[in-house]
Design an enzyme around this catalytic site. Structure first.
Site, PDB file in Angstrom:
ATOM      1  CE1 TYR A  55     -23.122  15.748   4.262  1.00  0.00           C
ATOM      2  CE2 TYR A  55     -21.526  17.456   4.363  1.00  0.00           C
ATOM      3  CZ  TYR A  55     -22.483  16.914   3.840  1.00  0.00           C
ATOM      4  OH  TYR A  55     -23.217  17.622   2.536  1.00  0.00           O
ATOM      5  CE  LYS A  70     -24.029  13.995   0.749  1.00  0.00           C
ATOM      6  NZ  LYS A  70     -24.746  15.371   0.321  1.00  0.00           N
ATOM      7  N   GLY A  78     -13.894  19.961  12.799  1.00  0.00           N
ATOM      8  CA  GLY A  78     -14.264  19.679  11.611  1.00  0.00           C
ATOM      9  C   GLY A  78     -14.465  20.842  10.445  1.00  0.00           C
TER      10      GLY A  78
END
Length: 331
Positions: free
Chosen positions: A142, A146, A285
């Site tokens: 993720y 980004k 994470g």
């Protein structure tokens, strides 16, 4: 002039649309409704259902709304744990979607974009609070997606003159104070709404994922910011670009960290509910601590968060959850 809000039916996007409409701005919303809710979108905004990666669709949106001169981009998948299991889903939707969007923006001559980035681009911070100039080394797909989106915008600025603001924010919590719009994800993975679902009786218990982090009480520490304060920052960022300033990035946060246990304690105080909990294994994470240094946004943009007390933030979220235990199904 009008602003195109991508992902405007989502949690932060819907609050931003509401804020823009309240200020008399012409707003066009695009949302696929894969995770967003049509009922969350202010009725005064013009709404299109579709995917930002669908270039013919996006060309039509711009063609039908020639007053659009700026884009605010919230349309991305954002679940850290899911990204660890399905990384290609995130690179396809988030990163590839940005490429297709910028291609169309360049075609139609819209040269301003404010992008919803994330603290996840920093990974494990070298210092706290985190500054915009600190290394960006994501530890999950993720955050990587980004960061790639930020880099793509940077090169697009150099090649095509598309100016951008990347707003890297931390944990978002709270709802519109009147309780009319709020946070509704399925599945829900964010701490505060889960805490309040337990308080409301729609969830049995709260799981605390790990108590052995390098923090004072062993649970994750995060920086919480209200969606209306984020909305105001996005609006200020559009104004900043309209004034002719160069592309840049800003952190958005309260600059104060709260551990999961501290959030639980505050939620119990606000709701008056016991909120039973159980310890669960760490999620992959998840960094120990993420706190923003938001001095730059306050100084350059003139950003002044109005919801700077965690109890106040929780009170707004509790009003939403208490009156909408089933989310937008209750509207």
């Amino acid at each position: 002039m009008a602003i195109l809000v991508l992902g405007g039916a989502g949690y932060i996007g819907s609050h931003t649309v509401d804020r823009l409409v309240d200020r008399g701005v012409d707003v066009v919303v695009v949302d696929s409704l894969v995770t967003g809710h049509r009922a969350a979108v202010n009725s005064k905004a013009k709404f299109y259902q579709g995917d930002i990666a669908d270039q013919p669709f996006m060309r039509d949106v711009f063609k039908e709304n020639p007053a659009i001169d700026a884009v605010i981009h919230f349309a991305a998948f954002s679940l850290v744990a899911e990204s660890m299991k399905k990384p290609l889903k995130y690179f396809d939707n988030n990163t590839s979607g940005m490429i297709k969007l910028l291609e169309v923006m360049n075609e139609v001559g819209v040269k301003k974009i404010v992008f919803s980035s994330t603290a996840a681009t920093y990974g494990i911070p070298e210092q706290v609070p985190i500054k915009e100039s600190d290394p960006q080394q994501p530890i999950n797909p993720y955050g990587e997606s980004k960061l790639m989106m930020e880099k793509i915008m940077r090169w697009s600025d150099q090649a095509y003159g598309i100016k951008f603001i990347a707003l890297r924010y931390f944990n978002v919590a709270g709802a519109k104070p009147d309780g009319s719009i709020g946070e509704d994800h399925n599945p829900e993975t964010h701490l505060l709404p889960i805490v309040l679902q337990v308080a409301a009786g729609t969830r049995e218990k709260l799981q605390i994922f790990g108590d052995d982090y390098d923090t004072p009480d062993g649970t994750n520490v995060r920086d919480y910011v209200h969606p209306f304060d984020l909305a105001d920052a996005h609006i200020l960022a559009v104004d900043y670009l309209r004034q002719g300033h160069d592309s840049t990035a800003f952190n958005l946060g309260s600059s104060t960290g709260f551990s999961n246990m501290e959030i639980l304690k505050a939620a119990r105080e606000v709701t008056g509910k016991p909120i039973p909990t159980e310890l669960a294994p760490r999620r992959p994470g998840d960094p120990d601590t993420l706190i923003a240094a938001s001095d730059k946004a306050r100084k350059v943009l003139g950003w002044k968060p109005q919801f700077d007390d965690i109890h106040k933030i929780i009170e707004t979220a509790w009003k939403w959850h208490a009156t909408h235990p089933n989310g937008y199904q209750d509207r």
